[in-house]
Design an enzyme around this catalytic site. Sequence first.
Site, mmCIF file in Angstrom:
data_model
loop_
_atom_site.group_PDB
_atom_site.id
_atom_site.type_symbol
_atom_site.label_atom_id
_atom_site.label_comp_id
_atom_site.label_asym_id
_atom_site.label_seq_id
_atom_site.Cartn_x
_atom_site.Cartn_y
_atom_site.Cartn_z
ATOM 1 N N ASN A 30 -5.105 4.939 -3.361
ATOM 2 C CA ASN A 30 -6.011 4.223 -2.485
ATOM 3 C C ASN A 30 -6.654 5.295 -1.571
ATOM 4 O O ASN A 30 -6.192 5.484 -0.662
ATOM 5 C CB ASN A 30 -5.348 3.051 -1.737
ATOM 6 N N LYS A 32 -9.358 4.910 0.437
ATOM 7 C CA LYS A 32 -9.742 4.329 1.762
ATOM 8 C C LYS A 32 -11.074 5.128 1.893
ATOM 9 O O LYS A 32 -11.833 5.032 0.838
ATOM 10 C CB LYS A 32 -8.620 4.558 2.889
ATOM 11 N N HIS A 117 -5.251 -5.823 1.525
ATOM 12 C CA HIS A 117 -4.451 -4.729 2.313
ATOM 13 C C HIS A 117 -4.402 -4.950 3.591
ATOM 14 O O HIS A 117 -5.318 -5.523 4.183
ATOM 15 C CB HIS A 117 -5.514 -3.502 1.808
ATOM 16 N N GLU A 119 -5.475 -3.114 6.143
ATOM 17 C CA GLU A 119 -6.542 -2.578 7.024
ATOM 18 C C GLU A 119 -7.463 -3.674 7.152
ATOM 19 O O GLU A 119 -7.859 -4.199 8.125
ATOM 20 C CB GLU A 119 -6.850 -1.399 6.532
ATOM 21 N N GLU A 186 3.903 -3.446 1.366
ATOM 22 C CA GLU A 186 3.410 -2.230 2.070
ATOM 23 C C GLU A 186 3.845 -2.531 3.693
ATOM 24 O O GLU A 186 2.825 -3.359 4.314
ATOM 25 C CB GLU A 186 1.919 -2.198 2.048
ATOM 26 N N GLY A 192 0.354 4.986 6.941
ATOM 27 C CA GLY A 192 -0.245 6.370 7.671
ATOM 28 C C GLY A 192 0.389 6.882 8.805
ATOM 29 O O GLY A 192 -0.181 7.545 9.676
ATOM 30 N N SER A 225 3.099 5.777 3.336
ATOM 31 C CA SER A 225 3.645 7.105 3.751
ATOM 32 C C SER A 225 4.310 7.647 2.509
ATOM 33 O O SER A 225 5.255 8.420 2.510
ATOM 34 C CB SER A 225 4.381 7.377 4.884
#
Length: 267
Positions: A30, A32, A117, A119, A186, A192, A225
Amino acid sequence: MGPALDHGSLALIAYESGSSEVRQTVIAGNWKMHMSCAETRSFAASFRPLIANLPDDRQIVLAPPFTAIPTLCRHLEGAGVAIAAQNVHWEDQGAYTGMVSAPMLVEHGVSHAIVGHSEPRKYFSESDEQINLRARNAQRHGLIPILCVGESLDQREAQETERVIHRQIEQGLDGVDPLQLIVAYEPIWAIGTGKTCPAEEANRVCGLIRRWVGQEDLVVQYGGSVNPATIDGLMAQEQIDGVLVGGASLDPISFARIVNYQAPVPA
Ligand code: PGA
């Protein structure tokens, strides 16, 4: 369309979930909001030779930004890499400024779409209901949704991990065909941050997800990660069928090491 999940039925599904001979391995990247078209071309040129001898038990999926989709499709044509969108709208067309629909993606050769996701859940307040509509419309057009679920650090510390993920699965997958689906576990605290979830714990939650969805062949990925140092340990877990990789998928060498993970030697 296969049998769709019924809202409220997940808790009733009870069977022992274990390893499956038929489950595919899917390694997804991904990107992003990274990678211009020029950077995409250079990634593809470096990455292509590094996957030339990939074992055929695994599928690679890459999710570039919308603007780089045509470039990535063109430069990885014939390389066996499936292309995903990072999100997809629930309507086919209409007055939704800034959005992209499933038919528009299909026209470009896209085969998968990430939905839910953490985010967009956080920055655009996406609800489980909207995520569900996105997944349903993606499937209606033949796209495989990659539904992301996962708990925050506060939720984990409050022992709410199972409850949160069960709700995300139950509401996110209402009416969704579990045979045309990938779910990615996730944990938000691992995204991250450089803190990979311990492989045994990721394995436990991935197993729970498969049991709640009630589909033994469901591909369940881990994300958060993932990097070249952690991939082999994660892929050695029985319930983890692949990974969703953010940062480490931007570098062709590190993503190539991830897709070429070392499978454990059978005992
Ligand atoms: P990360 O991102 O690998 O950079 O933690 C994973 C993701 O957000 O899908």
